[in-house]
Design an enzyme around this catalytic site. Sequence first.
Site, PDB file in Angstrom:
ATOM      1  N   TRP A   1       0.832  -1.212   0.000  1.00  0.00           N
ATOM      2  CA  TRP A   1       0.000   0.000   0.000  1.00  0.00           C
ATOM      3  C   TRP A   1       0.856   1.247   0.000  1.00  0.00           C
ATOM      4  O   TRP A   1       0.523   2.231  -0.669  1.00  0.00           O
ATOM      5  CB  TRP A   1      -0.986  -0.014   1.163  1.00  0.00           C
ATOM      6  CG  TRP A   1      -1.930  -1.166   1.070  1.00  0.00           C
ATOM      7  CD1 TRP A   1      -2.046  -2.204   1.950  1.00  0.00           C
ATOM      8  CD2 TRP A   1      -2.874  -1.439   0.014  1.00  0.00           C
ATOM      9  NE1 TRP A   1      -3.001  -3.087   1.519  1.00  0.00           N
ATOM     10  CE2 TRP A   1      -3.518  -2.652   0.337  1.00  0.00           C
ATOM     11  CE3 TRP A   1      -3.226  -0.777  -1.166  1.00  0.00           C
ATOM     12  CZ2 TRP A   1      -4.503  -3.221  -0.482  1.00  0.00           C
ATOM     13  CZ3 TRP A   1      -4.202  -1.332  -1.981  1.00  0.00           C
ATOM     14  CH2 TRP A   1      -4.826  -2.532  -1.635  1.00  0.00           C
TER      15      TRP A   1
ATOM     16  N   LYS B   1     -12.185  -2.267   6.779  1.00  0.00           N
ATOM     17  CA  LYS B   1     -11.449  -3.122   7.700  1.00  0.00           C
ATOM     18  C   LYS B   1     -12.065  -3.035   9.103  1.00  0.00           C
ATOM     19  O   LYS B   1     -12.696  -3.966   9.551  1.00  0.00           O
ATOM     20  CB  LYS B   1      -9.966  -2.749   7.731  1.00  0.00           C
ATOM     21  CG  LYS B   1      -9.122  -3.344   6.593  1.00  0.00           C
ATOM     22  CD  LYS B   1      -9.401  -2.761   5.240  1.00  0.00           C
ATOM     23  CE  LYS B   1      -8.646  -3.429   4.119  1.00  0.00           C
ATOM     24  NZ  LYS B   1      -7.777  -2.528   3.386  1.00  0.00           N
TER      25      LYS B   1
ATOM     26  N   ASP C   1      -1.807   6.584   6.160  1.00  0.00           N
ATOM     27  CA  ASP C   1      -2.845   5.647   5.752  1.00  0.00           C
ATOM     28  C   ASP C   1      -3.109   4.735   6.952  1.00  0.00           C
ATOM     29  O   ASP C   1      -2.277   3.901   7.295  1.00  0.00           O
ATOM     30  CB  ASP C   1      -2.338   4.834   4.552  1.00  0.00           C
ATOM     31  CG  ASP C   1      -3.321   3.747   4.109  1.00  0.00           C
ATOM     32  OD1 ASP C   1      -4.363   3.580   4.759  1.00  0.00           O
ATOM     33  OD2 ASP C   1      -3.023   3.068   3.098  1.00  0.00           O
TER      34      ASP C   1
HETATM   35  C1  LIG Z   1      -7.158  -2.181   2.134  1.00  0.00           C
HETATM   36  C2  LIG Z   1      -6.121  -1.131   2.177  1.00  0.00           C
HETATM   37  C3  LIG Z   1      -6.010  -0.144   1.190  1.00  0.00           C
HETATM   38  C4  LIG Z   1      -6.884  -0.133  -0.044  1.00  0.00           C
HETATM   39  O1  LIG Z   1      -8.113   0.354   0.243  1.00  0.00           O
HETATM   40  P1  LIG Z   1      -9.220   0.605  -0.898  1.00  0.00           P
HETATM   41  O2  LIG Z   1     -10.345   1.146  -0.090  1.00  0.00           O
HETATM   42  O3  LIG Z   1      -9.506  -0.733  -1.525  1.00  0.00           O
HETATM   43  O4  LIG Z   1      -8.676   1.560  -1.867  1.00  0.00           O
HETATM   44  C5  LIG Z   1      -5.050   0.836   1.346  1.00  0.00           C
HETATM   45  N1  LIG Z   1      -4.231   0.851   2.404  1.00  0.00           N
HETATM   46  C6  LIG Z   1      -4.297  -0.098   3.372  1.00  0.00           C
HETATM   47  C7  LIG Z   1      -3.353  -0.036   4.523  1.00  0.00           C
HETATM   48  C8  LIG Z   1      -5.242  -1.103   3.291  1.00  0.00           C
HETATM   49  O5  LIG Z   1      -5.310  -2.043   4.247  1.00  0.00           O
END
Ligand SMILES: *Cc1c(COP(=O)(O)O)cnc(C)c1O
Length: 360
Positions: free
Chosen positions: A102, A196, A172
């Site tokens: 990511w 999540k 993030d």
């Molecule tokens: C799942 C995830 C993403 C991607 O998220 P989307 O909503 O599918 O764009 C980005 N960063 C992390 C840390 C994730 O766990």
Amino acid sequence: MARLHNFSAGPAVLPVSVVEELRDNLLDLNGSGIGLMEISHRSKTFQAVVDGAVARIKRVLSVPDDHTVLFLQGGASLQFYMTALNLLRPGEAADYLVTGTWSQKAIKEAKRIGNAKAIWDDAPNNFKRVPGDDDYTVRDEAVFLHYTSNNTIYGTEFKRTPSSQGKPLVADLSSDIAGVPVEIAKHDLVYAGAQKNLGPSGVTLVMLSPWALSRVPEGLPAMLDYKVHAKDGSLYNTPNCVGIYVIERVFAWMEQNGGLPAMIARNEAKAGELYAELDRTGFWRPHAAKDCRSVMNVTWRLPSEELEERFVKEAKAAAMDGLKGHRSVGGIRASLYNALEPASVSALVGFMREFERKNG
Ligand SMILES: *Cc1c(COP(=O)(O)O)cnc(C)c1O
């Protein structure tokens, strides 16, 4: 109703009580006589849902009063680009801690705007670690430092907010927000896809400091402009109403169940039980370095791919789903988000003991 133990990395398990409330409110949102999917996002009834979600998020996560809370679309993946587009002028510098897939995607999008540099990158080691504060140096010219708090795919996690060496911090938080200690006040911009720990997919929580909003240049496309969304309270266009409703209910569930401290304690106990089993015998081969182990996503290998396949198959037969590791690590991944009951972890550990006895 037979619900499996759901170890999926995302979309992921939600509290049953929240899913039941959603079911009921699909027909009639909070006694308005109009269903959640059918009500105007401009109605008073729905505005109360948005306001309630913002208030609960601010309380549970100790968000500073002057930070703006937004519900956007496009997932965390759109934020990879939007953060850089809003905070950087063309050619300006930004530094990235690259701790997994990511973060790699985040820096790739930021490079479209400015001079984005990986000042720490664990790719050669297949992302077994996150850096300590002394392992990197933020460039003088960097406008911000970006990191990924929890690496969903590799199962590594920062144990505390990394030092930004005086620069604004962007993060993030998609896969551990509201599940581990977090210091929103130390950040100028954080974002998290909801699927999540927070709700369904299709809505992204974004929180910005006054500095972050002040950086937004004039003339951006409206949908990519944080100031536009902030001015209209996340209702510039039609938002993901169902997603915002579920986030509001998930934060209510957290508040009814002891808030963030209770979530943290429960998650540490769940992860502790699983890591203890992984450390019990050499049969299991945990991926993450011990001091970087994630509380939310636990990753490990078995002695052979054949055994890994058998593990996933037999676990499924024993009502445990979502355990197949991401292809970039292989093996097994168990995601232990807030709504996963401790009993599910105990069931998994019991299954693992038996599997090791038969195959070890
Ligand atoms: C799942 C995830 C993403 C991607 O998220 P989307 O909503 O599918 O764009 C980005 N960063 C992390 C840390 C994730 O766990």
